[in-house]
Design an enzyme around this catalytic site. Sequence first.
Site, short mmCIF file in Angstrom:
data_model
loop_
_atom_site.label_atom_id
_atom_site.label_comp_id
_atom_site.label_asym_id
_atom_site.label_seq_id
_atom_site.Cartn_x
_atom_site.Cartn_y
_atom_site.Cartn_z
N GLU A 1 39.83 44.37 46.02
CA GLU A 1 39.04 45.23 45.13
C GLU A 1 37.88 44.43 44.51
O GLU A 1 36.76 44.92 44.41
CB GLU A 1 39.94 45.80 44.04
CG GLU A 1 39.24 46.74 43.09
CD GLU A 1 40.15 47.27 41.99
OE1 GLU A 1 39.63 48.01 41.13
OE2 GLU A 1 41.36 46.94 41.96
N ASN B 1 43.87 40.48 32.65
CA ASN B 1 42.65 41.02 33.24
C ASN B 1 41.58 39.95 33.23
O ASN B 1 41.27 39.40 32.16
CB ASN B 1 42.13 42.20 32.42
CG ASN B 1 43.08 43.36 32.41
OD1 ASN B 1 43.31 43.98 33.43
ND2 ASN B 1 43.65 43.65 31.25
N ARG C 1 38.33 52.63 31.43
CA ARG C 1 39.59 53.06 30.81
C ARG C 1 39.46 52.92 29.29
O ARG C 1 38.80 52.01 28.81
CB ARG C 1 40.69 52.14 31.34
CG ARG C 1 42.07 52.45 30.97
CD ARG C 1 43.06 51.55 31.71
NE ARG C 1 43.14 51.95 33.12
CZ ARG C 1 43.21 51.10 34.15
NH1 ARG C 1 43.24 49.80 33.93
NH2 ARG C 1 43.28 51.55 35.38
N ASP D 1 43.25 40.39 38.63
CA ASP D 1 44.31 40.41 37.63
C ASP D 1 45.35 39.37 38.01
O ASP D 1 45.53 39.06 39.19
CB ASP D 1 44.98 41.79 37.59
CG ASP D 1 44.00 42.90 37.27
OD1 ASP D 1 43.33 42.82 36.23
OD2 ASP D 1 43.90 43.86 38.07
N ASP E 1 38.12 43.33 37.86
CA ASP E 1 39.04 43.65 38.96
C ASP E 1 40.18 42.66 39.17
O ASP E 1 41.31 43.08 39.35
CB ASP E 1 38.30 43.82 40.30
CG ASP E 1 37.06 44.67 40.17
OD1 ASP E 1 37.15 45.78 39.64
OD2 ASP E 1 35.97 44.22 40.58
N ASP F 1 35.72 44.83 32.86
CA ASP F 1 36.85 44.48 33.72
C ASP F 1 36.30 44.08 35.09
O ASP F 1 35.57 44.85 35.71
CB ASP F 1 37.78 45.69 33.85
CG ASP F 1 38.98 45.42 34.71
OD1 ASP F 1 38.79 45.14 35.92
OD2 ASP F 1 40.10 45.49 34.21
N ASP G 1 44.56 42.13 43.35
CA ASP G 1 43.30 42.87 43.50
C ASP G 1 42.11 42.05 44.00
O ASP G 1 40.96 42.35 43.70
CB ASP G 1 42.93 43.59 42.19
CG ASP G 1 44.02 44.54 41.73
OD1 ASP G 1 44.71 45.11 42.59
OD2 ASP G 1 44.19 44.70 40.51
#
Length: 181
Positions: free
Chosen positions: A123, A87, A23, A107, A105, A103, A120
């Site tokens: 994830e 994060n 991102r 959070d 994953d 990052d 997450d």
Amino acid sequence: MAIPAEGETIQIHSYKHNGRIHRVWQETTVLKGTNNIVIGANERTLVTESDGRTWLTREPSICYFHAEHWFNIICMLRDDGVYYYCNVSSPFVYNNGSLKYIDYDLDVKVFPDMSYTLLDEDEYEDHKRQMGYPEVIDQILHRNVEKLISWIKQRRGPFAQDFIEVWTNRYEFHRLNRIRD
């Protein structure tokens, strides 16, 4: 390492462990830049996802990055209070006008009453397997989740009562100066 200057506009680049871009935030105003800390602010900034989708952030945000901690904290200023999106990530690096981090994953979402929830985890486990996060990284990340939660409970760093007031005033100063120029 280069240091972004106060008042400078930078981009923020989030990557995944495999080196792929995750991102990009197009514009963040630097409020403080040192070797260890970058505090920035943005409002209605364009964000580009790895798949090319774009969106605008909805509210003003103060962003806290540290070169020694494995997390960063986004303080979102909403009508009903400050929400924090934390994060779990690598420490930041800064070069070529961009602040960059990986990052990982996990959070932590923190609500105005300082209650929080870990997000997450599924994830994280999927990406840990897919991208082969080393055990040492896994241990560092989990220790930093614990550190982050202790900061929340102790109201340290961006969770301190005066943090938001100090940095939103600084952001307003820079925003007004840009309008005048």
